[in-house]
Scaffold this active site. Structure first.
Site, short mmCIF file in Angstrom:
data_model
loop_
_atom_site.label_atom_id
_atom_site.label_comp_id
_atom_site.label_asym_id
_atom_site.label_seq_id
_atom_site.Cartn_x
_atom_site.Cartn_y
_atom_site.Cartn_z
N LYS A 131 -2.13 -1.65 -3.69
CA LYS A 131 -3.00 -0.48 -3.65
C LYS A 131 -2.15 0.78 -3.73
CE LYS A 131 -6.42 1.82 -0.69
NZ LYS A 131 -7.17 1.79 0.58
N LYS A 135 0.86 -1.18 0.00
CA LYS A 135 0.00 0.00 0.00
C LYS A 135 0.90 1.23 0.00
CE LYS A 135 -3.70 2.34 2.54
NZ LYS A 135 -4.55 2.33 3.75
#
Length: 330
Positions: free
Chosen positions: A253, A201
């Site tokens: 992400k 992320k």
């Protein structure tokens, strides 16, 4: 007549000549079951509230969440990923572990509505529940205390499991979070609850509209715990750690700006790989389409195909239900 020796013998265009042929030989296929819908539920609402930066996306009431979950199940998508917005916040995110907190109630509501028709996932992070907006507990100097945060994540995982969640999705990027959560779930008899690890992320500019969606209180940034966009090898290190700690699935992400990372993670992963088409990526498509600059449906489906082509087995996307309809219609 022209000399045949001047003509090409190999003609790739033969396999592009009509829609049926193109469909038959497509190398990448996106199916509704691969799609996961992120959903927001806010404790104090009496009516759902549209998000200005994410057209078509709502902050839900508990009732509208149940209705939207039923629609998602009817559309045949794979799952939903729930985010809760509490009425009150504090320094340690107490509402995130409260058995009667909004996220736990939302999990129970959705499970009661859809049963086994959807995988019900829940965000396991403190940022929606803290009055400072960070993903963990703060030290006196304002920095995030990794290990104190892990204790809170353990409590949160057990609270979500007791509410009926199928899979927890720890998104805080704390070191050791998967191992801590797995241990807590197993100790409390929840060995069957899965973990979707936010493995890579990144500290991204594309999270902006999400801050509106969760009424974020964040001041500053999360660069000390989210990954540096400049780094790729680091994602593979995080992957090895998460799998070793017991992750059942891993995730990259954002998706669209990190397709190279997604491909590298997919090539190296022993477990299924998800990718999150985040709020800013969605908002860009919506804004361009609203101005007539791109075809909305075509652009949305093209981006989802690209994410799948890069290696995603599952895709979190705000287009999930709508895209499922498009895919069924061909």
């Amino acid at each position: 007549m022209s000399d045949p020796e001047n003509f090409p013998l190999v003609r790739p265009r033969r396999l592009r000549r009509n829609a049926a042929t193109r469909r038959m030989v497509a190398e990448t296929r996106v199916a509704p079951a691969q799609l996961i819908l992120p959903m927001f539920v806010k404790e104090v609402l009496r009516e759902p509230v549209p998000l200005s930066s994410m057209p078509g996306v709502l902050q839900h009431t508990r009732d509208s969440l149940r209705k939207a979950a039923a629609e998602a199940a009817a559309a045949g998508i794979g799952g939903v990923n729930l985010f809760g917005i509490p009425a009150e916040r504090d320094a340690v995110g107490s509402a995130g572990t409260d058995p009667d907190g909004i996220l736990q109630r939302a999990i129970a509501d959705v499970k009661a509505e859809v049963g086994e028709a959807l995988v019900v996932q829940a965000d396991l992070c403190l940022d929606e529940f803290t009055d400072h907006g960070h993903c963990g507990v703060l030290r006196a100097d304002g920095s995030v205390d990794n290990d104190a945060t892990l204790l809170r994540y353990q409590e949160m995982a057990v609270a979500q499991a007791r509410a009926g969640v199928d899979m927890v999705a720890p998104s805080g990027m704390m070191d050791g979070q998967v191992a801590a959560i797995r241990a807590a779930l197993d100790d409390e008899g929840f060995a069957d609850i899965g973990i979707l690890a936010y493995t890579a992320k990144y500290s991204s500019a594309f999270f902006g509209p999400f801050r509106e969606a969760v009424d974020s209180e964040l001041k500053g940034d999360r660069k000390t715990y989210q990954q540096d966009p400049a780094n790729a090898r680091e994602a593979l290190r995080e992957l090895r750690l998460d799998v070793a700690e017991g992750a059942d699935m891993v995730m990259v992400k954002p998706a669209m700006a990190y397709l190279d990372i997604l491909r590298r993670v997919a090539d190296a992963s022993e477990v299924p790989v998800a990718a999150y088409q985040v709020s800013g990526e969605y908002a860009m498509i919506e804004a361009a389409a609203a101005n007539g600059w791109i075809d909305r449906r075509a652009a949305a489906l093209e981006t989802l195909t690209g994410i799948a082509r890069a290696g995603a087995d599952a895709i979190l996307t705000y287009y999930a239900v709508e895209a499922a309809g498009w895919l069924r219609k061909g």
